[in-house]
Enzyme design. Structure first.
Site, PDB file in Angstrom:
ATOM      1  N   LYS A 161     -49.811 -13.956  19.322  1.00  0.00           N
ATOM      2  CA  LYS A 161     -51.110 -13.351  19.057  1.00  0.00           C
ATOM      3  C   LYS A 161     -51.374 -12.246  20.087  1.00  0.00           C
ATOM      4  O   LYS A 161     -51.187 -12.439  21.294  1.00  0.00           O
ATOM      5  CB  LYS A 161     -52.220 -14.410  19.135  1.00  0.00           C
ATOM      6  CG  LYS A 161     -52.179 -15.434  18.009  1.00  0.00           C
ATOM      7  CD  LYS A 161     -52.558 -14.813  16.686  1.00  0.00           C
ATOM      8  CE  LYS A 161     -52.699 -15.849  15.584  1.00  0.00           C
ATOM      9  NZ  LYS A 161     -53.130 -15.245  14.302  1.00  0.00           N
ATOM     10  N   LYS A 257     -51.560 -16.001   2.177  1.00  0.00           N
ATOM     11  CA  LYS A 257     -52.198 -17.245   2.601  1.00  0.00           C
ATOM     12  C   LYS A 257     -53.055 -17.745   1.448  1.00  0.00           C
ATOM     13  O   LYS A 257     -53.836 -16.989   0.870  1.00  0.00           O
ATOM     14  CB  LYS A 257     -53.072 -17.027   3.837  1.00  0.00           C
ATOM     15  CG  LYS A 257     -52.304 -16.619   5.087  1.00  0.00           C
ATOM     16  CD  LYS A 257     -53.252 -16.369   6.245  1.00  0.00           C
ATOM     17  CE  LYS A 257     -52.506 -15.934   7.498  1.00  0.00           C
ATOM     18  NZ  LYS A 257     -53.430 -15.562   8.605  1.00  0.00           N
TER      19      LYS A 257
END
Length: 334
Positions: A161, A257
Site C-alpha cells: 500500500k 472486486k
C-alpha cells in the site's frame, strides 16, 4: 420455486492487528450477510452471500442491510434466476447487491445440485492459486518487518500500500524485508501530482511488476501519454463492465472486486469485457471472510493476479474457510 429472504444481518469480524491504508486504519470489518431460502429437490435450500461496504463510496453495513431488506419485497415471488436478473436493475452496484447476488447464485447451485463453478460455466473445478498478501501502510522499517513475516509465512507475492509520498522508501523497505518476493503496489489514487513515468520506472527498477490505480478516479487520462515498462491496473476507476471501454485506453488491466461490481453476475461481465478489450484480469477483495471469497475464487481462475487475502488478514475466519498455505489460497481440505 419462489424464494424468501431468510435473514439480512451485519456481522463484525476483528482484524489481526491493524490494517492501514492511505484512507485510514481498521481493527475490524463490518460485513453484511444475506441468506435466501427456496425449495429444492431435497427440501429447503439456503443460499448465503457476504458483502463488505465500500468505505470510499460512503457505504456502511447497516445501510447495506436495509437495501437488502427493501429489495427482498420486490423479488419474493420470483425464483433464484429471475431474482438475480431483477436485482441487477433495481439495485445499484455495491456491497448490498453483492451479498444478495451471491446468495442467489449459491441458492440456485444448491437447488440444481451443482457446484458454483459449474453453474458459472467454468471448464473445471477451481484449483489453488498464488495470492498476494497485503503489506499495510507504515514506516519503511515497519513495512519491512511485515514483509519479512509474510515471506516467512510462505507468501511469495506481496501487495504494498502506497500514499504518493515516500513510496520508494516503503518499497525499498519491503524489498529488504522480503528479498525473494514478487511485488505489486496499490497507489490508491495517490499519484495525481507525481511524475508518473519517473515513479513507475523507479519502482520497476526495484522489482515491482504492477501498479494498481495510480491516479484519482476521473483523472485516468493522465496515463494516456505514459508508456511505462510495467502495467497499470484500474481498481476504483473500473466498477462495472460499462467502465471497461472508457478506461481501457489508459490501463493494461482491471482489478475486479465483487463488492465494486455488485456481485458475481456483473463481475463475470467485467471479465468478459476485459478479455474482449485485451486487458489483463486481477481479482481482488475487501477485508472479508471466506464466505465472500468463495465466488471470487471461481472468477480468480481467469486472473493473472489474485489478491484474495481478506480472510488471512482477520483474527479469525469462518469454520471450513479457505486454506492459505505456502502463499496460495485453496478450498478447505476435506
Amino acid at each position: 420455486m419462489a424464494i424468501q429472504l431468510k435473514s439480512a444481518r451485519v456481522e463484525r469480524w476483528p482484524v489481526a492487528g491493524s490494517f492501514v491504508i492511505s484512507r485510514g486504519a481498521k481493527d475490524h470489518v463490518d460485513v453484511v450477510v444475506a441468506e435466501i431460502a427456496g425449495a429444492s429437490g431435497d427440501g429447503d435450500a439456503v443460499g448465503r452471500g457476504e458483502g463488505t461496504p465500500l468505505y470510499y463510496l460512503g457505504e456502511d453495513a447497516a445501510a447495506c442491510r436495509d437495501q437488502i431488506l427493501l429489495a427482498a419485497g420486490h423479488i419474493a415471488d420470483m425464483d433464484a434466476v429471475e431474482a438475480r436478473a431483477a436485482i441487477q436493475e433495481i439495485m445499484a452496484p455495491g456491497a448490498a447487491r453483492n451479498a444478495l447476488d451471491c446468495a442467489l447464485w449459491d441458492l440456485e447451485a444448491r437447488q440444481r445440485g451443482l457446484r458454483l463453478w459449474q453453474l458459472a460455466g467454468c471448464d473445471g473445478a477451481p484449483t489453488a492459486r498464488t495470492t498476494a498478501f497485503t503489506i499495510s501502510l507504515g514506516t519503511p522499517g515497519a513495512m519491512a518487518e511485515q514483509a519479512a513475516t509474510a515471506e516467512a509465512d510462505g507468501y511469495h507475492l506481496l501487495k504494498i500500500k502506497l500514499t504518493g509520498e515516500g513510496d520508494r522508501l516503503r518499497v525499498a523497505g519491503v524489498r529488504k524485508g522480503a528479498p525473494n518476493a514478487r511485488l505489486i503496489v496499490d497507489a490508491n489514487e495517490s499519484w495525481g501530482q507525481v511524475d508518473l513515468l519517473e515513479e513507475a520506472e523507479a519502482l520497476a527498477d526495484m522489482g515491482v511488476e504492477m501498479i494498481e490505480q495510480p491516479v484519482p478516479v476521473g483523472a485516468d487520462a493522465l496515463l494516456d501519454p505514459i508508456y511505462a515498462s510495467i502495467p497499470f491496473v484500474a481498481d476504483e476507476s473500473c466498477q462495472t463492465a460499462a467502465d471497461v471501454a472508457r478506461i481501457g485506453p489508459f490501463y493494461d488491466g482491471v482489478n475486479i472486486k465483487l463488492d465494486k461490481a455488485g456481485g458475481l453476475t456483473e463481475a463475470l461481465r467485467i471479465a468478459d469485457a476485459a478479455d474482449a478489450a485485451g486487458l489483463a484480469i486481477m481479482v481482488g477483495c475487501m477485508l472479508s471472510t471466506s464466505l465472500a471469497i468463495a465466488p471470487a475464487f471461481v472468477l480468480a481462475q481467469r486472473a493473472r493476479w489474485v489478491d484474495l487475502d481478506g480472510p488471512a488478514l482477520l483474527a479469525r475466519d469462518r469454520e471450513d474457510g479457505f486454506e492459505f498455505r505456502e502463499g496460495r489460497i485453496g478450498p478447505p481440505v476435506g
